[in-house]
Design a protein around this motif. Structure first.
Motif, PDB file in Angstrom:
ATOM      1  N   LEU A  15       0.831  -1.194   0.000  1.00  0.00           N
ATOM      2  CA  LEU A  15       0.000   0.000   0.000  1.00  0.00           C
ATOM      3  C   LEU A  15       0.872   1.252   0.000  1.00  0.00           C
ATOM      4  O   LEU A  15       1.875   1.317   0.717  1.00  0.00           O
ATOM      5  N   GLY A  16       0.456   2.234  -0.758  1.00  0.00           N
ATOM      6  CA  GLY A  16       1.239   3.462  -0.849  1.00  0.00           C
ATOM      7  C   GLY A  16       0.917   4.444   0.263  1.00  0.00           C
ATOM      8  O   GLY A  16       0.513   5.581   0.004  1.00  0.00           O
ATOM      9  N   VAL A  58     -12.173   2.720   3.849  1.00  0.00           N
ATOM     10  CA  VAL A  58     -12.359   4.119   3.425  1.00  0.00           C
ATOM     11  C   VAL A  58     -11.238   4.993   3.987  1.00  0.00           C
ATOM     12  O   VAL A  58     -10.678   5.847   3.283  1.00  0.00           O
ATOM     13  N   LEU A  59     -10.905   4.788   5.254  1.00  0.00           N
ATOM     14  CA  LEU A  59      -9.831   5.569   5.877  1.00  0.00           C
ATOM     15  C   LEU A  59      -8.508   5.361   5.147  1.00  0.00           C
ATOM     16  O   LEU A  59      -7.814   6.324   4.799  1.00  0.00           O
ATOM     17  N   LEU A  60      -8.148   4.092   4.900  1.00  0.00           N
ATOM     18  CA  LEU A  60      -6.891   3.810   4.205  1.00  0.00           C
ATOM     19  C   LEU A  60      -6.899   4.418   2.800  1.00  0.00           C
ATOM     20  O   LEU A  60      -5.882   4.936   2.334  1.00  0.00           O
ATOM     21  N   SER A  61      -8.043   4.350   2.135  1.00  0.00           N
ATOM     22  CA  SER A  61      -8.134   4.928   0.800  1.00  0.00           C
ATOM     23  C   SER A  61      -7.864   6.424   0.833  1.00  0.00           C
ATOM     24  O   SER A  61      -7.127   6.966   0.003  1.00  0.00           O
ATOM     25  N   ALA A  83      -4.076   4.891  -0.015  1.00  0.00           N
ATOM     26  CA  ALA A  83      -3.868   3.489  -0.340  1.00  0.00           C
ATOM     27  C   ALA A  83      -4.589   3.057  -1.613  1.00  0.00           C
ATOM     28  O   ALA A  83      -4.548   1.879  -1.963  1.00  0.00           O
ATOM     29  N   GLY A  84      -5.248   3.974  -2.295  1.00  0.00           N
ATOM     30  CA  GLY A  84      -5.967   3.613  -3.506  1.00  0.00           C
ATOM     31  C   GLY A  84      -7.399   3.198  -3.203  1.00  0.00           C
ATOM     32  O   GLY A  84      -7.867   3.303  -2.077  1.00  0.00           O
ATOM     33  N   THR A  85      -8.078   2.704  -4.221  1.00  0.00           N
ATOM     34  CA  THR A  85      -9.486   2.358  -4.063  1.00  0.00           C
ATOM     35  C   THR A  85      -9.734   0.864  -4.046  1.00  0.00           C
ATOM     36  O   THR A  85     -10.826   0.415  -3.713  1.00  0.00           O
ATOM     37  N   ASP A  86      -8.745   0.047  -4.392  1.00  0.00           N
ATOM     38  CA  ASP A  86      -8.914  -1.396  -4.417  1.00  0.00           C
ATOM     39  C   ASP A  86      -8.155  -1.985  -3.243  1.00  0.00           C
ATOM     40  O   ASP A  86      -6.974  -2.311  -3.334  1.00  0.00           O
ATOM     41  N   ILE A  87      -8.842  -2.105  -2.127  1.00  0.00           N
ATOM     42  CA  ILE A  87      -8.188  -2.568  -0.888  1.00  0.00           C
ATOM     43  C   ILE A  87      -8.773  -3.910  -0.492  1.00  0.00           C
ATOM     44  O   ILE A  87      -9.956  -3.990  -0.230  1.00  0.00           O
TER      45      ILE A  87
END
Length: 432
Positions: free
Chosen positions: A369-370, A421-424, A428-432
């Motif tokens: 994850l970025g 949603v928080l990570l996005s 972290a992008g949209t595909d988690i």
């Protein structure tokens, strides 16, 4: 006619002719409306009451009978059996009626998987976990069992003739691969730690552990490597002591328990379970049982504890435990799994279809994850975690439960979606 009564949607239905299948109507609405628009109760009337002016007389509409009323009997044997399965999996004495919601009664995704497995065995129908989320009551599930999409049932898991070389299950193979990749490590150790007070008969406890290891083949299974790869090597039941006896002070106890829990297993040489009894006084003890994940998981805590307790009670009385033989062992499951999934070299096999799905689903994902971290990423993972405790107010919890109920999901699923949603939003992008 749909109105709000006591903060709930109630639908009043008048059949044009003949009877009305309320379960079918509910399923029809559930397929086409979001959960919050599906009436919580359906009431069938011969006609709608009207005032002298010919308008709907809402005051004359009857209150709905609670669908969870114990007075409402199952419509047929299937609903009755499903009700018993619901109660059994939820560890309830009984459920009130065929319209009780599995998730409202305390069900969650792990229990949902267990329930669908029980339903498959009871009805011979290949019901998915998703079907339970879409039809969370015995009445709705009974209707779903009639639909073609339930599919062909899986073959029953039964004891089968053992080949000379028993393959690993896919779960065992994964853990063996990680063990080979990372080397011996305590990452997949599962410790069970129990405080005991009073007199403990160490000899009887040791015999009880031997009884349990003899009963469950997986607790005496090694992973052996040959020219064809890894496979199960089931060892004879132990005949010598398996319980380590130790003494420690109260101050030494935490470090000693930690050491026992962190000691790695050699999957090719070590039995995947070990136990120690640490005494801090003549009447104060700690039992530490450590099992490698290749032989157990979190659900194993209950049957393991139950069997040790039963065997210990029998051994204290000078007897062997009088339990019935297990209908299947883990080796039987591994063979059944291989038969069910087939070989990945066969493009028509179930395992090939599942692998193709995940290759497509995971294609083009980044290797990590970025996210922006507050410390450098280590070269080798330590697998060490950190816990942060915080409180959620009763009002917030109530709101979470209400949103989960409205969306037809569990609170756990809701919180996991919030984390995604928080990570996005953190990058972290949209595909988690």
């Amino acid at each position: 006619m749909v109105i709000v009564r006591n903060d709930a949607l109630v639908a009043y239905l008048v059949p044009v002719q003949g009877g009305l299948d309320v379960v079918a109507v509910r399923g029809y609405l559930a397929d086409r409306l979001p959960d919050y628009m599906v009436p919580s109760a359906l009431v069938v009337l011969d006609e709608l009451p009207v005032t002298i002016n010919g308008k709907l007389d809402t005051n004359a509409l009857p209150d709905p009978v609670a669908e969870t009323s114990g007075d409402q009997a199952p419509a047929d044997a299937r609903e009755e059996i499903l009700g018993h399965l619901f109660a059994d999996v939820l560890e309830l004495p009984t459920i009130a009626g065929p319209h009780d919601n599995f998730f409202t009664l305390g069900g969650h995704s792990l229990l949902a998987a267990r329930l669908t497995a029980r339903i498959r065995s009871a009805f011979g129908a290949e019901l998915s976990v998703r079907a339970l989320f879409e039809n969370p009551t015995p009445a709705e599930l009974a209707g779903r069992l009639d639909q073609d999409e339930t599919g062909r049932a899986r073959p029953a898991l039964t004891a089968a003739e053992r080949p000379e070389r028993v393959p690993l299950s896919f779960g065992q193979w994964r853990l063996w691969f990680l063990d080979q990749l990372e080397g011996a490590a305590p990452t997949y150790n599962i410790p069970f730690v129990v405080r005991l007070t009073g007199l403990v008969d160490a000899s009887a406890l040791d015999l009880a552990l031997i009884d349990v290891i003899a009963r469950h083949e997986t607790l005496r299974t090694l992973v052996t490597l040959d020219e064809d790869g890894p496979h199960q090597s089931i060892q004879p039941a132990p005949v010598r002591a398996v319980l380590e006896l130790m003494d420690a002070t109260d101050e030494e106890l935490p470090a000693l328990v930690g050491h026992l829990a962190q000691r790695p297993f050699d999957l090719s040489k070590d039995r995947p379970v070990r136990a120690a009894l640490i005494s801090t006084a003549s009447d104060r003890h700690v039992l530490v049982v450590v099992v490698h994940h290749v032989a157990a998981d979190g659900w194993s805590r209950v049957p393991l504890g139950r069997d040790v307790s039963l065997a210990y009670t029998a051994r204290v009385a000078g007897q062997a435990p009088a339990w019935t033989e297990l209908p299947v062992q883990y080796a039987d499951f591994a063979l059944w799994q291989r038969r069910l999934l087939g070989e990945d070299s066969d493009p028509e096999s179930l395992v090939s279809a599942q692998l193709a799905f995940w290759r497509d689903a995971l294609a083009d994902l980044p290797s990590e994850l970025g996210l922006v971290f507050d410390r450098p990423r280590p070269v080798a993972a330590s697998h060490a975690g950190h816990a942060v405790e915080f409180s959620v107010s009763a009002d917030v919890h109530e709101a979470l439960v209400e949103v989960a109920r409205r969306e037809g999901v569990t609170v756990f699923m809701l919180l996991q979606a919030g984390l995604a949603v928080l990570l996005s939003r953190l990058g972290a992008g949209t595909d988690i």
